[in-house]
Write an enzyme that holds these catalytic residues in place. Structure first.
Site, PDB file in Angstrom:
ATOM      1  N   HIS A 148       0.862  -1.170   0.000  1.00 38.04           N
ATOM      2  CA  HIS A 148       0.000   0.000   0.000  1.00 38.04           C
ATOM      3  C   HIS A 148       0.898   1.220   0.000  1.00 38.04           C
ATOM      4  O   HIS A 148       1.699   1.415   0.907  1.00 38.04           O
ATOM      5  CB  HIS A 148      -0.905  -0.003   1.249  1.00 38.04           C
ATOM      6  CG  HIS A 148      -1.813   1.185   1.285  1.00 38.04           C
ATOM      7  ND1 HIS A 148      -3.080   1.180   0.751  1.00 38.04           N
ATOM      8  CD2 HIS A 148      -1.622   2.438   1.762  1.00 38.04           C
ATOM      9  CE1 HIS A 148      -3.629   2.366   0.913  1.00 38.04           C
ATOM     10  NE2 HIS A 148      -2.769   3.148   1.518  1.00 38.04           N
ATOM     11  N   CYS A 149       0.770   2.015  -1.016  1.00 36.19           N
ATOM     12  CA  CYS A 149       1.661   3.162  -1.154  1.00 36.19           C
ATOM     13  C   CYS A 149       0.988   4.412  -0.603  1.00 36.19           C
ATOM     14  O   CYS A 149      -0.050   4.834  -1.118  1.00 36.19           O
ATOM     15  CB  CYS A 149       2.018   3.364  -2.622  1.00 36.19           C
ATOM     16  SG  CYS A 149       3.217   4.685  -2.866  1.00 36.19           S
ATOM     17  N   PRO A 150       1.535   5.026   0.423  1.00 39.39           N
ATOM     18  CA  PRO A 150       0.909   6.230   0.957  1.00 39.39           C
ATOM     19  C   PRO A 150       1.079   7.435   0.039  1.00 39.39           C
ATOM     20  O   PRO A 150       0.274   8.360   0.079  1.00 39.39           O
ATOM     21  CB  PRO A 150       1.643   6.448   2.283  1.00 39.39           C
ATOM     22  CG  PRO A 150       2.931   5.738   2.149  1.00 39.39           C
ATOM     23  CD  PRO A 150       2.718   4.621   1.192  1.00 39.39           C
TER      24      PRO A 150
END
Lengths: 713, 147
Positions: A148-150
């Site tokens: 999950h890429c912020p």
């Protein structure tokens, strides 16, 4: 709409089931906003202040080139941010029914001769396909989950990994371009560094230089991953560290797989095409061959087929035995209990016999239970009608309530409650299940005796026994104790602790689940037992869900409780504690039922002292002792675990069944007592916790049973 | 004999007695393939060959959708060059094959499965994880009234 549609699950549904709406969290948008601002802002400044000179002095191609790279970066950034990464829609309830209590937590599948485990996702209700993982931020299972890429505020999965990778490459290129051309500008304007143009250029260079290190690092990391055919998730969790990666097709093929593969379709938000099919009997039938006909004759029917085709692994034999044993016990105990427990109400009609008579195979029993609508008021009457957090409460109060036989409360609420715990399949629950088995066994052996129960647990490695055996055993062991935690390992624990206590009615513990807090509190004449009960009640919470779930399954009525949907949804997975048993593929349901019955019996028996005792002793004949020890062990440990959990935590783990079980298990009056006792045990067992949700009998009791459920996320 | 669609007919539609699920076959990795193993519950309803042929055709169609061929390559290049704006107007190769699959399933249902009290559902509705096969109850009293 009565028509039959081919749409999965239910006609009229426009889109696939997706994750529920999530609360708006502004903090999630900070990194992506910052990234966007820096990217767009810096580049714009660069274009405004630096590019005019560059186009004049160097070449006019330069700004065009930088613009192209910038647009490419931005496009990939947008795709990575807004594209569905490959979210799986939630499985519909009909799919759940295939994997019932007996279903293991993990399913192994062989991919190119390498064993890969598929884990059950309790939120999405299916076994996660290989390379799929559940993102806790997005609360979705994502196909080929990378991370999950912020910075893009999105999961990176199968559908958008390519864009994310290209974004990284293009961003690195862009940063290098901006920095180098800015450097060219600065070097050519060394005497005019105080001009705003130069200042801005230098500022942009600083930003570029600052971001270059992490971005380039990440780019290099992903280049390696792509070449190896791994996802970030696999790399970080070390899945293929020592072994072979079955998804590795070779460097070139891996790269082409990422970059050239067709754009995968989205699974959510698809318009359903409702096929208007006219499906009416009479239906055609294939011509059956002789062999088929023969098989059909021997067959029990489709329902049993379905059940028999289920995986019924090592625990089968034991569970069958246990199931049979339990049937006997439960029947007799229920009868007795019913006759005795006519405190406030007339005894309910003895229904269990109908259900359990002559059902030796556990699966048959299960199927019959599931398919029949056995209205067993006696069983449900002891169901605690509590809300989910209160479940444990009610569990605690069961014993007393049951004893009084006044808890005619609808089992529905409790059942619903238990069924509302879809996370039963999480690891902790599996662990729980195992412990339950062990505990039960151990307790039983020590049933009535001092401390022998504790000896039992040691051998309770029999996760294999599965829920059925475990639970049944647990129930039996509880016979010695008035705690209703027959089902839960906690009960086993308490049972071992209570070994010193008089064996009252283990069934009482089971029943206690069904009792309400009030009744529990009001039981005044249960002092000695209360102490043990309270202890048991602590343990009970873990059992109650199972208990309830089993009852839920058995109950013909659909309790119109406040949680109809949840109950329905949770129904297949109701029994959380059983889920650990699933790991051992035990006929959990039958075990639960057995436990329930036992609980009821115990409760009924609790009301008497000596006759009860005699009964108890008679009731708890030593079933095969070999499997006991491990079960007892597990149960005891589980019980300990549960009690500690109950003490520690209350509401945290909503998603995991284990947590639920351990939720507020402490009922008011004996709480003090039980708490102290449980804490004592907690300390002992706390160190032993090692959750091993793998199937097979190697359950290591003692892990964070309750807390484990968080892990999957 | 199935009648034309009318409200009464629809109400008389058979209810689902059970559901069979055909799981994915992961032996070749994450390529979309479904198990061709014939589930025992369908033994009474349909021929093994028929079922296997259906599943095999589906598998072939999915393999075609995911194929790394010239079609997907050109599509990828074009998308890159147009900054992915082409996705707004063009349908991807995979989606085209999915439409083909949906048509195939519909046709199979019409010809083969509905007359046998089964229904093949499109696995895309469940994320290509499973093919569900609702089995309709056959024990309806008597025949449908011709209306």
């Amino acid at each position: 709409m009565p028509g039959v549609s081919s749409g999965g699950g239910g006609g009229g549904v426009g889109t696939a089931v997706s994750s529920p709406p999530r609360p708006f969290r502004p903090s999630r948008y900070v990194p992506v906003s910052a990234a966007t601002t820096f990217l767009v802002g810096s580049t714009s400044l660069f274009f405004c202040f630096t590019c005019p000179w560059l186009s004049d002095s160097v070449s006019s191609i330069v700004p065009i080139y930088i613009a192209v790279i910038f647009i490419f970066t931005l496009a990939n950034f947008c795709m990575a941010t807004f594209m569905d990464p490959g979210i799986f829609p939630r499985a519909e309830e009909d799919e759940d029914k295939e994997d019932d209590f007996r279903a293991p937590l993990y399913k192994t599948v062989e991919i190119k001769a390498i064993q890969v485990r598929m884990k059950w996702c309790s939120t999405c209700r299916f076994y996660r396909p290989p390379r799929c993982s559940h993102c806790s931020v997005c609360d979705n299972c994502v196909e080929d989950f990378d991370h999950h890429c912020p910075w893009v505020n999105n999961c990176i999965g199968r559908r958008n990994y390519r864009y994310f990778f290209l974004f990284l490459l293009s961003l690195t290129t862009h940063i290098i371009d901006v920095f180098s051309f800015g450097l060219v500008y600065v070097l050519n304007h060394r005497q005019q560094l105080d001009t705003p143009h130069a200042a801005v250029t230098m500022a942009v260079m600083c930003v570029a230089g600052l971001f270059f290190v992490p971005v380039a690092g990440l780019t290099g990391f992903h280049i390696v991953l792509v070449a190896r055919g791994r996802t970030t998730n696999e790399q970080v969790t070390g899945k293929f560290r020592g072994g072979v990666n079955p998804f590795n097709k070779g460097c070139l093929k891996n790269i082409s797989h990422i970059l050239c593969r067709a754009q995968a379709p989205r699974y959510t938000g698809r318009p359903y095409m409702h096929q208007k099919m006219e499906v009416q009997p009479p239906f055609l039938r294939p011509c059956l061959t002789e062999a088929q006909l023969e098989a059909k004759i021997l067959d029990n029917g489709i329902q049993n087929d379905q059940h028999s085709t289920r995986q019924f692994k090592s625990g089968l034999v034991l569970s069958d035995t246990a199931g049979c044993l339990f049937e006997q016990f439960s029947k007799s105990s229920l009868d007795q209990m019913e006759s005795q427990s006519a405190d406030a109400e007339a005894p309910p009609p003895p229904k269990p016999d109908l259900r359990y008579s002559g059902l030796p195979p556990a699966d048959t029993e299960e199927s019959s239970l599931l398919t029949e609508a056995p209205p067993t008021p006696s069983m449900f009457k002891y169901r605690p009608p509590y809300s989910s957090p209160g479940r444990n409460h009610s569990a605690l109060s069961h014993s007393n309530k049951m004893i009084r036989g006044e808890s005619l409360d609808s089992p529905c609420p409790s059942i619903l409650k238990s069924s509302r715990q879809p996370s039963y399949r999480s690891e902790p629950s599996s662990l729980d299940g195992v412990t339950l088995v062990g505990g039960g066994v151990g307790v039983r052996r020590g049933g009535g005796e001092r401390g022998e129960g504790s000896g039992g647990p040691g051998g309770a490695a029999g996760g294999v026994l599965g829920g059925v055996s475990g639970h049944s055993l647990a129930g039996r062991s509880y016979t010695s104790y008035p705690s209703s935690l027959v089902l839960s390992a906690a009960g086993s624990r308490s049972s071992s602790l209570r070994s010193a206590q008089i064996a009252h009615n283990p069934l009482a513990t089971l029943q206690s689940e069904g009792t309400t807090d009030t009744s529990y509190k009001s039981l005044a004449n249960q002092t000695p037992r209360n102490g043990s009960l309270s202890y048991d009640s602590l343990l009970t919470p873990s059992e109650s869900p199972e208990f309830e779930s089993a009852a839920h399954e058995l109950s013909p009525q659909k309790p119109p409780g406040p949680f109809p949907s949840s109950a329905k949804a949770g129904q297949p997975k109701v029994v959380s504690p059983s889920s650990p048993l699933k790991g051992y593929t035990s006929p959990f349901l039958s075990a639960q039922i057995a436990q329930q019955r036992e609980g009821q019996l115990l409760q009924g028996s609790a009301t008497f002292s000596s006759p009860h005792r005699a009964y108890l002793r008679a009731v708890s004949p030593p079933p095969p002792t070999s499997p006991r020890p491990p079960e007892a062990q597990h149960l005891i440990q589980y019980g300990q675990d549960l009690s500690s959990r109950a003490l520690r935590n209350t509401s945290s783990l909503s998603s995991s069944p284990g947590a639920r079980l351990l939720e507020p298990p402490i009922s008011p009056p004996p709480r003090g007592l039980s708490l102290s006792k449980s804490t004592a045990y907690t300390g002992e067992t706390g160190s032993q916790y090692k959750l091993r949700p793998t199937g097979g009998g190697t359950m290591v009791v003692g892990g964070e049973v309750g807390g484990g459920h968080h892990a999957p996320q | 004999v199935p009648q034309t669609h009318s409200l009464q007919d629809l109400r008389q539609q058979a209810a689902v007695a059970a559901k069979v699920f055909i799981q994915r076959d992961y032996t070749n990795g994450t390529l979309c393939q479904f198990q061709t193993k014939f589930p025992s519950e369908l033994e009474t309803r349909i021929d093994k060959q028929q079922f296997e042929e259906t599943v095999r055709t589906l598998n072939n169609l999915y393999a075609e959708a995911e194929k790394l061929g010239s079609q997907s390559y050109i599509e990828g290049c074009l998308a890159c060059l147009t900054a992915y704006t082409i996705f707004l107007c063009m349908e991807t190769h995979y989606e085209k094959v999915l439409k083909k699959i949906a048509k195939y399933i519909q046709e199979q249902n019409d010809k083969v499965y509905a007359p046998r009290g089964l229904l093949l559902t499109d696995p895309i509705e469940r994320g290509l994880r499973v093919v569900s096969f609702p089995m309709f109850r056959t024990s309806r009293a008597g025949r449908r009234n011709a209306t």
